[in-house]
Design a protein around this motif. Structure first.
Motif, PDB file in Angstrom:
ATOM      1  N   LEU A 213       0.817  -1.214   0.000  1.00 32.55           N
ATOM      2  CA  LEU A 213       0.000   0.000   0.000  1.00 32.55           C
ATOM      3  C   LEU A 213       0.851   1.265   0.000  1.00 32.55           C
ATOM      4  O   LEU A 213       0.409   2.322  -0.472  1.00 32.55           O
ATOM      5  CB  LEU A 213      -0.931  -0.013   1.218  1.00 32.55           C
ATOM      6  CG  LEU A 213      -2.105  -0.991   1.147  1.00 32.55           C
ATOM      7  CD1 LEU A 213      -2.822  -1.076   2.479  1.00 32.55           C
ATOM      8  CD2 LEU A 213      -3.083  -0.580   0.051  1.00 32.55           C
ATOM      9  N   SER A 214       2.067   1.175   0.549  1.00 29.47           N
ATOM     10  CA  SER A 214       2.914   2.363   0.642  1.00 29.47           C
ATOM     11  C   SER A 214       3.791   2.578  -0.587  1.00 29.47           C
ATOM     12  O   SER A 214       4.462   3.606  -0.697  1.00 29.47           O
ATOM     13  CB  SER A 214       3.809   2.267   1.881  1.00 29.47           C
ATOM     14  OG  SER A 214       4.702   1.161   1.776  1.00 29.47           O
ATOM     15  N   HIS A 215       3.792   1.639  -1.518  1.00 32.48           N
ATOM     16  CA  HIS A 215       4.656   1.802  -2.682  1.00 32.48           C
ATOM     17  C   HIS A 215       4.071   2.869  -3.608  1.00 32.48           C
ATOM     18  O   HIS A 215       2.856   2.902  -3.854  1.00 32.48           O
ATOM     19  CB  HIS A 215       4.797   0.482  -3.440  1.00 32.48           C
ATOM     20  CG  HIS A 215       5.959   0.458  -4.368  1.00 32.48           C
ATOM     21  ND1 HIS A 215       5.924   1.046  -5.606  1.00 32.48           N
ATOM     22  CD2 HIS A 215       7.217  -0.048  -4.233  1.00 32.48           C
ATOM     23  CE1 HIS A 215       7.087   0.889  -6.204  1.00 32.48           C
ATOM     24  NE2 HIS A 215       7.896   0.235  -5.391  1.00 32.48           N
ATOM     25  N   PRO A 216       4.915   3.771  -4.155  1.00 30.87           N
ATOM     26  CA  PRO A 216       4.370   4.862  -4.985  1.00 30.87           C
ATOM     27  C   PRO A 216       3.622   4.399  -6.225  1.00 30.87           C
ATOM     28  O   PRO A 216       2.698   5.093  -6.682  1.00 30.87           O
ATOM     29  CB  PRO A 216       5.619   5.670  -5.360  1.00 30.87           C
ATOM     30  CG  PRO A 216       6.784   4.781  -5.091  1.00 30.87           C
ATOM     31  CD  PRO A 216       6.369   3.882  -3.970  1.00 30.87           C
ATOM     32  N   VAL A 217       3.972   3.247  -6.791  1.00 32.03           N
ATOM     33  CA  VAL A 217       3.260   2.776  -7.977  1.00 32.03           C
ATOM     34  C   VAL A 217       1.819   2.407  -7.630  1.00 32.03           C
ATOM     35  O   VAL A 217       0.901   2.622  -8.432  1.00 32.03           O
ATOM     36  CB  VAL A 217       4.004   1.597  -8.638  1.00 32.03           C
ATOM     37  CG1 VAL A 217       3.166   0.983  -9.760  1.00 32.03           C
ATOM     38  CG2 VAL A 217       5.349   2.053  -9.197  1.00 32.03           C
ATOM     39  N   THR A 218       1.593   1.871  -6.433  1.00 30.05           N
ATOM     40  CA  THR A 218       0.237   1.511  -6.022  1.00 30.05           C
ATOM     41  C   THR A 218      -0.675   2.727  -6.062  1.00 30.05           C
ATOM     42  O   THR A 218      -1.750   2.714  -6.686  1.00 30.05           O
ATOM     43  CB  THR A 218       0.239   0.912  -4.607  1.00 30.05           C
ATOM     44  OG1 THR A 218       1.121  -0.216  -4.565  1.00 30.05           O
ATOM     45  CG2 THR A 218      -1.156   0.476  -4.195  1.00 30.05           C
TER      46      THR A 218
END
Length: 568
Positions: A213-218
């Motif tokens: 959830l914290s990944h920028p692509v998500t």
């Protein structure tokens, strides 16, 4: 390495090694304690694992000539069937698996290594015939060759499917297979980290969670989808419809894969009512006078007949279940006669109706190196309809945190948008090449044979390009690498040359109310008593989702049907 990931992999390796008898009870107990497992819990786990290994060693050493039930295949469905049918000691159950038990290896237990299973010792390594509509491309056909089957080698995505998918099933095979039935089993089976809800389970055997959830692509995929008018969903499995942009769920806990083997099969191995026989191919069913009486298998290098007093349950998957049926004389009569196989039941639809999902990667270069990998690498999931007239989604678009499979962009110097065709109209087949069980199969998914599939997929690809180029990616994106300036014909050509399989094979023993369907509404093979098929092959149509969760729902319903037909 992330601490939770390391701890999860270490626990997984210890558990699997103990069940296989590779470490002593004391070593197992001490290892769990060193990883922070409570003493009482560690003791109970050590006791169970030690007893399970001793029990299975004794069962294999004294293999019986007859069992109440024989389950062929220890994939996702077979693992659940083993658990349910042997529960309470009410019946003796033999599970026969052609693959091995080594699920402790890193490529299985670790969420990042799943692609390395393809083409390895944990894959049956089938291939398609040259695909006529793809310029004669030959595509790998991954099928799990280890306990847990596909649930041990897949990408761990946990998705139920859309209500429209199961409305189709209900129309073809009755209310046992409608949305309410499937959704109820989905809820029963899962233990969602976000808590129980109307459509989410909170106390089932399979731990699930929303990852990365914290990944920028998500976040970028979700926001970019909103720019295209697609609404955000806070919980991808939390409503009847899958339409919208969200992040997917995975069957992962403490940084490790939790397969059907972990959840259903291994906890049942201590039962005296269950015997697991691995590295043992089943090559033919014993059918006489319209009744399936057992199986013929290669046990320890010797051909052996083992009888089933109640039923044989084929759980070998959409590639191998029709293979076993056809080798046994149940299938298309003309095809069987050409190979010299005596025809027991003429069932033209066995091995037909093969379906799959396909995926294509659109690559983008990033301005800087991408952040550290999270989860399985999937970041963001968007479901959409390419036509307002459709009852449910036909395209799934995934984001990927890096560039996987490109020779032109380094792994951490870009991201990918991956549209998938989820409701293809093209249908293929599985056929034999000979009577030898080891002969190669003719697997022909007939990908993109229908022009409608090309048109739908090109529309999905165009939207994927729009998402990858949206404002939401402006802080990440340097440039679009794939398909710059492409028109519809260019995109169609690109798809034909580059798409890959989801390995979601289904439909080759489709259930249905019509007499032409190979199996009936209770998954009984028409024309053969005491024989059922329980796996993805019975799906009349593919759901728009990954297939692991729907297969387990099918197996749980089937277990009830079987047990109700043979009361203790």
């Amino acid at each position: 390495m992330d601490r939770n990931l390391y701890r999860g992999e270490a626990i997984n390796s210890l558990i699997d090694a103990a069940y296989r008898g590779r470490i002593s009870r004391r070593t197992f107990f001490r290892g769990l304690a060193s990883l922070g497992i409570a003493t009482a819990t560690a003791y109970d786990m050590a006791e169970h694992a030690t007893f399970a290994h001793a029990n299975q060693s004794a069962q294999n050493a004294n293999l019986k000539g007859e069992y109440d039930y024989i389950v062929v295949g220890a994939g996702a469905a077979g693992c659940l069937m083993a658990h349910r049918l042997s529960q309470g000691g009410r019946a003796s159950v033999l599970v026969i698996e052609g693959g091995g038990t080594n699920i402790e290896q890193e490529k299985i237990s670790g969420p990042l290594g799943w692609p390395t299973n393809i083409g390895s010792d944990t894959d049956w390594c089938h291939k398609t015939v040259p695909m006529a509509h793809l310029g004669n491309r030959v595509i790998p056909v991954p099928v799990g060759k280890v306990i847990g089957g596909g649930s041990s080698i897949n990408a761990m995505m946990w998705l139920r499917g859309d209500k429209a998918d199961f409305d189709e099933w209900e129309a073809k095979a009755g209310p046992n297979w409608g949305f309410d039935a499937i959704a109820g089993r989905f809820k029963k089976l899962e233990r969602y980290a976000g808590g129980e809800g109307q459509y989410r389970g909170g106390s089932g055997p399979i731990p699930t969670q929303t990852t990365a959830l914290s990944h920028p692509v998500t976040r970028a995929v979700i926001e970019a989808s909103k720019e295209q008018g697609i609404p955000e969903k806070s919980n991808i499995n939390g409503s009847a419809s899958m339409l919208g942009a969200s992040q997917t769920d995975h069957n992962i806990e403490n940084g490790r894969r939790v397969s059907a083997a972990h959840c259903f099969l291994m906890p049942a191995l201590s039962r005296s009512s269950l015997t697991l026989l691995t590295d043992t191919p089943v090559w033919r069913l014993d059918i006489a006078n319209g009744t399936c009486r057992g199986v013929f298998a290669t046990v320890g290098g010797q051909e052996r007949r083992i009888a089933a007093a109640k039923e044989v349950v084929l759980c070998a998957g959409a590639i191998h279940s029709p293979k076993i049926l056809m080798l046994s004389g149940v299938g298309p009569a003309e095809h069987l006669r050409k190979l010299g196989i005596p025809v027991i039941v003429d069932r033209p639809e066995i091995g037909a109706n093969l379906q799959d999902h396909v995926l294509t990667r659109i690559y983008f270069r990033s301005k800087t190196k991408m952040p550290a990998f999270e989860g399985t690498g999937v970041s963001g999931t968007t479901y959409l309809k390419t036509s307002a007239s459709l009852p449910g989604p036909d395209i799934q678009i995934l984001g990927r945190q890096n560039v996987f499979g490109s020779a032109d962009i380094k792994f951490d110097e870009g991201y990918a948008i991956m549209p998938g065709l989820m409701k293809a109209k093209s249908r293929g087949s599985v056929r034999l090449t000979g009577t030898d069980p080891d002969s190669p199969l003719l697997v022909d998914p007939n990908y993109l044979a229908e022009q409608a599939d090309i048109d739908t997929y090109v529309a999905g690809m165009q939207l994927g390009i729009e998402i990858g180029n949206a404002r939401a990616f402006s802080d990440i994106r340097s440039e679009q690498f794939s398909l710059r300036g492409a028109n519809k014909a260019d995109i169609a050509d690109f798809v034909r040359k580059t798409f890959v399989t989801y390995f979601h094979y289904a439909g080759t023993c489709a259930m249905g109310k019509e007499s032409t369907a190979p199996v009936d509404e209770a998954l009984r093979v028409r024309g053969v008593d005491r024989l059922r098929v329980v796996d993805a092959s019975v799906m009349p149509t593919l759901p728009c989702s990954n297939t692991h969760a729907p297969v387990l729902a099918i197996a749980d319903i089937a277990a009830d049907l079987i047990l109700a037909s043979s009361p203790a």
